[in-house]
Design an enzyme around this catalytic site. Sequence first.
Site, PDB file in Angstrom:
ATOM      1  N   HIS A  92      -2.680 -47.820  -8.871  1.00 19.87           N
ATOM      2  CA  HIS A  92      -3.529 -48.117  -7.820  1.00 19.87           C
ATOM      3  C   HIS A  92      -3.126 -49.641  -7.886  1.00 19.87           C
ATOM      4  O   HIS A  92      -4.246 -50.647  -7.649  1.00 19.87           O
ATOM      5  CB  HIS A  92      -5.139 -48.127  -8.315  1.00 19.87           C
ATOM      6  CG  HIS A  92      -5.170 -48.581  -5.925  1.00 19.87           C
ATOM      7  ND1 HIS A  92      -4.735 -47.987  -5.071  1.00 19.87           N
ATOM      8  CD2 HIS A  92      -6.289 -48.969  -6.237  1.00 19.87           C
ATOM      9  CE1 HIS A  92      -5.786 -47.835  -4.248  1.00 19.87           C
ATOM     10  NE2 HIS A  92      -7.362 -48.774  -4.380  1.00 19.87           N
ATOM     11  N   ASP A 155     -15.295 -48.299  -5.711  1.00 16.53           N
ATOM     12  CA  ASP A 155     -14.668 -48.308  -3.934  1.00 16.53           C
ATOM     13  C   ASP A 155     -14.122 -46.951  -4.055  1.00 16.53           C
ATOM     14  O   ASP A 155     -14.596 -46.086  -2.962  1.00 16.53           O
ATOM     15  CB  ASP A 155     -14.998 -49.483  -3.267  1.00 16.53           C
ATOM     16  CG  ASP A 155     -15.936 -50.542  -3.459  1.00 16.53           C
ATOM     17  OD1 ASP A 155     -16.794 -49.564  -4.028  1.00 16.53           O
ATOM     18  OD2 ASP A 155     -15.521 -51.254  -3.280  1.00 16.53           O
ATOM     19  N   GLU A 266     -23.948 -54.679  -2.046  1.00 21.70           N
ATOM     20  CA  GLU A 266     -22.386 -55.343  -2.289  1.00 21.70           C
ATOM     21  C   GLU A 266     -22.362 -56.144  -0.853  1.00 21.70           C
ATOM     22  O   GLU A 266     -23.742 -56.005  -0.019  1.00 21.70           O
ATOM     23  CB  GLU A 266     -21.142 -53.592  -1.588  1.00 21.70           C
ATOM     24  CG  GLU A 266     -20.739 -53.159  -3.223  1.00 21.70           C
ATOM     25  CD  GLU A 266     -19.317 -52.605  -2.567  1.00 21.70           C
ATOM     26  OE1 GLU A 266     -18.657 -53.149  -1.881  1.00 21.70           O
ATOM     27  OE2 GLU A 266     -18.892 -51.734  -3.896  1.00 21.70           O
TER      28      GLU A 266
END
Length: 523
Positions: A92, A155, A266
């Site tokens: 990722h 997340d 957030e």
Amino acid sequence: MEVAMVCTRVNLLLLILSLCSPYKFIQSPMDFGPLNLLPTTTEASSDFGRILFHSPSAVLKPQSPRDISLLLSFLSASSLSKVTVAARGAGHSIHGQAQALDGIVVDMCSLPSQIEFYRGGEGDISYADVSGGAMWIELLEQSLKLGLAPRSWTDYLYITIGGTLSNAGISGQAFKHGPQISNVLQLEVVTGRGETVTCSPTKDAELFNAVLGGLGQFGIITRARILLQEAPLKVKWTRAFYDDFGTFTKDQELLVSMPDLVDYVEGFIVMNKQSLHGTSIAFPANMGFNPDFGTKSSPKIYYCIEFAVHDYQHKNTNVDQVVEAISMQMSHIGSHLYSVEVSYFDFLNRVRMEEMSLRSSGLWEVHHPWLNMFVPKAGISDLRDLLMDNISPDNFEGLILIYPLLRDKWGTNTSAVLPDSGSTDQVMYVVGILRSANPEEGCSHDCLQELLRRHRHIADTAGARLGAKQYLAHHPTPAGWHQHFGPRWERFADRKVRFDPLSILGPGQGIFAKGNKNVVYAS
């Protein structure tokens, strides 16, 4: 036993000679004693960013940490070897950080995903011992069966334990519990020397702190002991909208000052209809927020705060009343506050729904020229202006995250780099430009390079003027890395000499590269 070890060392010597050759000898699986080495794959030479493509000469699929130790111990003992090694989890990364040009990529997901739990009694801690190649989603699924869960998250959960601990691991819980690297009790690490070490804050603490946030430069995390807490059954998830940036950040700072009430904070910029829709896929509520975004020459920008309160249900707390009491102190646009109750699992796994939507539209496996930064509180308004000067709202595809963190939740001895505050203020901000660039919609090589150039300009300007530091950093030169670490560079370099003196590990970061070779860019 001795004969077998001699054979293994001979095979490894042949491996080194083949990897140092200008020709690729590994064209099919090869038996190097206990090591399962395979020819390179497309997966091993790419990542989520789809910007850089470095092809390794071989891929190691370890069946145990011993396989990794055997490889690194032999490479570190060989004066002939110029071979580098990169640990790859779920891939990722954005700029080829887990790639190894002409080297060896270690597929960490090949390690058995062993998870063992310890549930402490009243007043005692609970934790999980988990493989470095296991994904956070696996730990969540297994821990919830015991009514437990880690305290700090990212997340996106389909990434590996070792991968996020090598960076920091942040999400909306970080203001309360710190990043994931602040919630680790113990690590098992294979150093660049090939030594397998169990370390903690009290045992081999220098290696423990070096590896956490260490960008894969000192060792490969093969096992981690993660702190757990009681898991709530449900979450009250709330969103509030703003048309003024100062009010938006003021309310965010209000929320993080209430850790006894708020569990997650957030926020993001609502640039256009696409960003509003894209961030609403996982939010199961009918929001009546349909703002006027203005015109191309005179755009109107909005902002959204999302916060969450855990609902344990067995405790004498009315979550609806808590959310109402919190929201009464906020200054959002009137009537544009929306709340929904979801399961704890669905809340933490919310990005997966967005991923599935993007995959179905063919928009997941595209270029992702992301930029993440930590910004001092004093510079966050200027950073917003810098973003608006370099990003056009009318054609922006993606998400811009902005939310506060607290410095005192971060350890000072890890390798993670934070901006200097210049004051006693504990608040800093994380800013993430998470944009997509789809070649099929016209963003090919030149378009991608322009986006990367703009992001580099934003990063350089924010660093020079505001004291910002990149998170998940990418610097094209060693000098850039020296500047990134600043006064902490000497400690970082000393740790490299101690734990990986031949600079075998983490070549994709470009910090201690053995040699500069040609780079293949996305086209």
